[in-house]
Design a protein around this motif. Structure first.
Motif, PDB file in Angstrom:
ATOM      1  N   TYR A   4      36.806  16.467  13.714  1.00 60.45           N
ATOM      2  CA  TYR A   4      38.084  16.927  13.183  1.00 60.45           C
ATOM      3  C   TYR A   4      38.580  18.155  13.947  1.00 60.45           C
ATOM      4  CZ  TYR A   4      41.491  18.306   9.622  1.00 60.45           C
ATOM      5  OH  TYR A   4      42.634  18.635   8.966  1.00 60.45           O
ATOM      6  N   GLU A   5      37.666  19.090  14.188  1.00 64.60           N
ATOM      7  CA  GLU A   5      38.053  20.340  14.849  1.00 64.60           C
ATOM      8  C   GLU A   5      38.476  20.102  16.295  1.00 64.60           C
ATOM      9  OE1 GLU A   5      35.450  20.008  12.870  1.00 64.60           O
ATOM     10  OE2 GLU A   5      36.247  21.230  11.229  1.00 64.60           O
ATOM     11  N   HIS A   7      39.681  17.312  17.550  1.00 67.89           N
ATOM     12  CA  HIS A   7      40.963  16.615  17.482  1.00 67.89           C
ATOM     13  C   HIS A   7      42.098  17.615  17.219  1.00 67.89           C
ATOM     14  CE1 HIS A   7      43.236  12.891  15.732  1.00 67.89           C
ATOM     15  NE2 HIS A   7      43.995  13.630  16.503  1.00 67.89           N
ATOM     16  N   ASP A   8      41.836  18.514  16.296  1.00 61.93           N
ATOM     17  CA  ASP A   8      42.829  19.511  15.932  1.00 61.93           C
ATOM     18  C   ASP A   8      43.201  20.388  17.126  1.00 61.93           C
ATOM     19  OD1 ASP A   8      44.279  20.628  13.608  1.00 61.93           O
ATOM     20  OD2 ASP A   8      43.205  22.459  14.165  1.00 61.93           O
ATOM     21  N   ALA A  11      45.195  18.451  19.689  1.00 59.95           N
ATOM     22  CA  ALA A  11      46.565  18.252  19.211  1.00 59.95           C
ATOM     23  C   ALA A  11      47.363  19.539  19.359  1.00 59.95           C
ATOM     24  CB  ALA A  11      46.550  17.792  17.752  1.00 59.95           C
ATOM     25  N   GLN A  12      46.720  20.655  19.032  1.00 64.41           N
ATOM     26  CA  GLN A  12      47.449  21.910  19.130  1.00 64.41           C
ATOM     27  C   GLN A  12      47.821  22.226  20.577  1.00 64.41           C
ATOM     28  OE1 GLN A  12      45.492  25.378  17.510  1.00 64.41           O
ATOM     29  NE2 GLN A  12      47.364  26.581  17.714  1.00 64.41           N
ATOM     30  N   ALA A  14      48.128  20.137  23.031  1.00 64.37           N
ATOM     31  CA  ALA A  14      49.128  19.167  23.475  1.00 64.37           C
ATOM     32  C   ALA A  14      50.504  19.532  22.941  1.00 64.37           C
ATOM     33  CB  ALA A  14      48.736  17.764  23.026  1.00 64.37           C
ATOM     34  N   ALA A  15      50.563  19.976  21.699  1.00 66.79           N
ATOM     35  CA  ALA A  15      51.850  20.367  21.109  1.00 66.79           C
ATOM     36  C   ALA A  15      52.425  21.554  21.862  1.00 66.79           C
ATOM     37  CB  ALA A  15      51.668  20.702  19.631  1.00 66.79           C
ATOM     38  N   MET A  16      51.573  22.512  22.182  1.00 65.68           N
ATOM     39  CA  MET A  16      52.059  23.694  22.874  1.00 65.68           C
ATOM     40  C   MET A  16      52.559  23.343  24.269  1.00 65.68           C
ATOM     41  SD  MET A  16      49.101  26.388  21.695  1.00 65.68           S
ATOM     42  CE  MET A  16      49.837  28.018  21.654  1.00 65.68           C
ATOM     43  N   TYR A  18      53.355  20.059  25.629  1.00 70.62           N
ATOM     44  CA  TYR A  18      54.392  19.044  25.764  1.00 70.62           C
ATOM     45  C   TYR A  18      55.608  19.298  24.871  1.00 70.62           C
ATOM     46  CZ  TYR A  18      51.251  16.300  28.640  1.00 70.62           C
ATOM     47  OH  TYR A  18      50.430  15.875  29.656  1.00 70.62           O
ATOM     48  N   GLU A  19      55.379  19.795  23.666  1.00 74.86           N
ATOM     49  CA  GLU A  19      56.523  19.990  22.772  1.00 74.86           C
ATOM     50  C   GLU A  19      57.165  21.355  22.981  1.00 74.86           C
ATOM     51  OE1 GLU A  19      55.292  19.106  18.767  1.00 74.86           O
ATOM     52  OE2 GLU A  19      55.671  16.964  19.069  1.00 74.86           O
ATOM     53  N   GLN A  20      56.331  22.389  23.015  1.00 74.80           N
ATOM     54  CA  GLN A  20      56.902  23.727  23.182  1.00 74.80           C
ATOM     55  C   GLN A  20      57.134  24.082  24.643  1.00 74.80           C
ATOM     56  OE1 GLN A  20      54.247  26.139  20.125  1.00 74.80           O
ATOM     57  NE2 GLN A  20      56.148  27.164  20.695  1.00 74.80           N
ATOM     58  N   GLU A  21      56.573  23.287  25.555  1.00 74.93           N
ATOM     59  CA  GLU A  21      56.702  23.489  26.983  1.00 74.93           C
ATOM     60  C   GLU A  21      56.183  24.844  27.440  1.00 74.93           C
ATOM     61  OE1 GLU A  21      60.552  22.166  28.432  1.00 74.93           O
ATOM     62  OE2 GLU A  21      59.881  20.128  27.947  1.00 74.93           O
ATOM     63  N   VAL A  50      45.471  11.425  21.931  1.00 74.49           N
ATOM     64  CA  VAL A  50      45.961  12.410  20.954  1.00 74.49           C
ATOM     65  C   VAL A  50      47.428  12.718  21.237  1.00 74.49           C
ATOM     66  CG1 VAL A  50      45.701  14.796  20.156  1.00 74.49           C
ATOM     67  CG2 VAL A  50      43.682  13.375  20.540  1.00 74.49           C
ATOM     68  N   ILE A  51      47.760  12.746  22.520  1.00 70.03           N
ATOM     69  CA  ILE A  51      49.185  12.816  22.881  1.00 70.03           C
ATOM     70  C   ILE A  51      49.557  11.467  23.482  1.00 70.03           C
ATOM     71  CG2 ILE A  51      48.572  13.842  25.136  1.00 70.03           C
ATOM     72  CD1 ILE A  51      51.822  14.743  23.553  1.00 70.03           C
TER      73      ILE A  51
ATOM     74  N   THR B  54      54.362  12.059  21.340  1.00 71.34           N
ATOM     75  CA  THR B  54      53.905  11.900  19.969  1.00 71.34           C
ATOM     76  C   THR B  54      52.498  12.448  19.873  1.00 71.34           C
ATOM     77  OG1 THR B  54      55.102   9.835  20.066  1.00 71.34           O
ATOM     78  CG2 THR B  54      53.785  10.247  18.093  1.00 71.34           C
ATOM     79  N   ILE B  55      52.324  13.400  19.000  1.00 68.37           N
ATOM     80  CA  ILE B  55      51.008  14.002  18.847  1.00 68.37           C
ATOM     81  C   ILE B  55      50.357  13.465  17.595  1.00 68.37           C
ATOM     82  CG2 ILE B  55      49.824  16.150  18.347  1.00 68.37           C
ATOM     83  CD1 ILE B  55      51.991  17.403  20.250  1.00 68.37           C
ATOM     84  N   PRO B  58      45.159  15.432  13.467  1.00 62.50           N
ATOM     85  CA  PRO B  58      44.151  14.877  12.563  1.00 62.50           C
ATOM     86  C   PRO B  58      44.656  15.070  11.134  1.00 62.50           C
ATOM     87  CG  PRO B  58      43.404  16.991  13.411  1.00 62.50           C
ATOM     88  CD  PRO B  58      44.747  16.722  14.023  1.00 62.50           C
ATOM     89  N   TYR B  90      51.964  24.979  13.267  1.00 62.07           N
ATOM     90  CA  TYR B  90      51.480  23.623  13.405  1.00 62.07           C
ATOM     91  C   TYR B  90      51.063  23.023  12.077  1.00 62.07           C
ATOM     92  CZ  TYR B  90      51.927  24.527  18.277  1.00 62.07           C
ATOM     93  OH  TYR B  90      52.459  24.829  19.494  1.00 62.07           O
TER      94      TYR B  90
END
Lengths: 316, 316
Positions: A4-5, A7-8, A11-12, A14-16, A18-21, A50-51, B54-55, B58, B90
């Motif tokens: 879980y950790e 993965h988390d 994801a974080q 990847a979000a930073m 790809y999403e936040q650039e 995950v992304i 798409t992220i 978890p 997040y």
DNA sequence: ACATCAATTGTGAAATTGCACATAATATAG
DNA sequence: CTATATTATGTGCAATTTCACAATTGATGT
């Protein structure tokens, strides 16, 4: 498998990125990790899915061709993709997306799907988005084949689709082609196989590809299920293509060389009984195969592209 | 707006870059374009949403907390997100994804949704994936508010969601808060507004956020709809939070200061009549607001995280 | 305790990307 | 037709990313 950790964190990051650039350096600073570490986490996030990158292909359809096709072959629905400038590789991905959108419309809770094998089917399945409908179960309609690309085999496709749709996968644990018709009969009579075939017959939707019997690329020949000579014989006797491993002629008659009886899976008659049979096929070289497939009367919905459909309509 | 050919090119370039992992130079060479051109096409593809990231957060849930919450407040369903190591920003995105997955399960053709405003609602809506269900219409449940972030307003959310789900957006063209109860009455009696409110009342699902009446961040105060003193008065009189602009007390009683009557939108009684009311709230500072909201009896499904739910359960 | 192997982490240089600025092409008004 | 604005395209360099390789850590058996 990821914890879980882990993965988390993936994801974080990847979000930073790809999403936040943010740059990898900025992410590293924010999380107190080294820049290379971020690079590696991003790489892993991509590999682990995950992304995910979702491409919205333009999916315009050719309404006139669709209508002409529906009328010519008495189809319930025709999906004809407007051609794009991109090469064949992407044409198949786009076709898969078009088919997937249509398939998704039909899904509802507790539905039963059945799938065969092949590249086109693969593309549709990979474009299906999980989510809305629940417990959509998937049955393998035909046995397994050791393909050049193992991910195109019916068992792999069954697993993938069931996983995406949150349903149960029912595997048909048998080779696609037995050594003889009698052997296939024995296989089909096995409890487990009989049970799965029974489920497949009751499916709401069947997803099939259409193969042409190209001696160069035939997986039947490559896998040693048919010799090149036998295939040539079948072609001389009128065989033009196959669906779910069942070979048919240009007139839509099942081939009677005996090969079809060696196949473990739904035959054309059983397939025709399935509520909705959706066939996916692309490429002008498949023209005759598609014509024959349409004439079998098995297909309810055809998903193809403008060039193929034009060739099909002109060939009559 | 993109033409078909532009869209196709953007999709192809995006596929080559993100899916095939070719370099911009390689793509340029393959397509006979300059590298900068590819760079610009990629940028455009991201901006236009032709490629989307798409992220997969978890999304594990806390079954025990969910059950405790359901029992304590008689909820139909509780979704409690297991905490991640990542920061609050997040956490909300993840909560949105969890809520969206649940919402998607409920969708079916020709459904009617109604949405309010706020960050939590925004996150859910942004995580919703379009596709399966068709013609899901969206009604704005409350009037508009000039928020610090305009994309969080109910009108913007209505547009976004209807766009994603391929349905019609029905806008409530009115301010969220009128100058007086009488003025609100006049607004509500307008043909267009009456019609939309009537639609909202008939919605199958309402999506609401829960606000706490924090004097520091209240958009009501910031927008001049309430003075800081008036807000302080409401809080002294027992007001602890709001849903859809309607203020309630810790016991779940509607506030009787007169503010609620100034709001143009569904009131708590009307909201309670909606088949499924899904509330989304995050943050321990919202503890009392969430408790009050649950006690109004309006909420059918609560979506929150472990820390918030723990605080809520312990506060009684 | 020490050797050995595998896995993880960091370094630095090469490859790739992002972007400001310059230039060319095209449209628009007078 | 010219002047001017607008848009599209290319150049060069700085920033960022990728990746081979080295160093380190940690686990395991002797």
């Amino acid at each position: 498998m990821l914890t879980y950790e882990e993965h988390d964190l993936l994801a974080q990051v990847a979000a930073m990125y790809y999403e936040q650039e943010l740059t990898q350096n900025a992410i590293a600073a924010a999380l107190g990790l080294s820049r290379v570490k971020i690079y590696r986490l991003l790489k892993q996030a991509r590999e682990e899915g995950v992304i995910r990158f979702t491409i919205a292909w333009p999916l315009q359809r050719e309404a006139e061709l669709e209508q002409a096709l529906r009328r010519a072959f008495g189809l319930r629905e025709a999906l004809v993709l407007r051609p794009g400038g991109s090469d064949v590789r992407y044409a198949l991905a786009r076709l898969g997306q078009l088919g997937a959108r249509y398939l998704e419309q039909m899904l509802h809770d507790e539905m039963m799907l059945t799938v065969c094998l092949g590249r086109s089917t693969y593309e549709v399945i990979h474009a299906v988005q999980p989510g809305f409908a629940d417990r959509v179960n998937v049955v393998q309609a035909v046995g397994s084949l050791a393909l050049t690309s193992p991910e195109l085999d019916s068992a792999a496709l069954t697993r993938t689709l069931a996983g995406k749709l949150g349903g149960v996968a029912h595997y048909l644990v048998a080779p696609l082609v037995a050594d003889s018709g009698a052997d296939a009969e024995v296989l089909r009579s096995q409890r487990d196989i009989r049970r799965v075939l029974e489920l497949a017959r009751q499916a709401d939707v069947a997803l099939v590809g259409i193969g042409n019997l190209d001696p160069e690329t035939s997986e039947f020949v490559r896998g040693g299920y048919l010799t090149a000579d036998e295939l040539a014989g079948i072609r001389r006797a009128g065989g033009v293509g196959d669906m779910a491993g069942q070979i048919f002629t240009l007139n839509g008659q099942a081939d009677n060389s005996g090969f079809n009886r060696r196949v473990v899976g739904l035959n054309l008659t059983e397939l025709a009984d399935v509520d909705t049979v959706m066939a996916v096929a692309l490429g002008q070289e498949k023209r005759d195969a598609v014509v024959g497939a349409l004439r079998t009367g098995v297909i309810d919905v055809l998903c193809s592209d403008a060039a193929t459909v034009q060739a099909v309509l002109e060939s009559r």
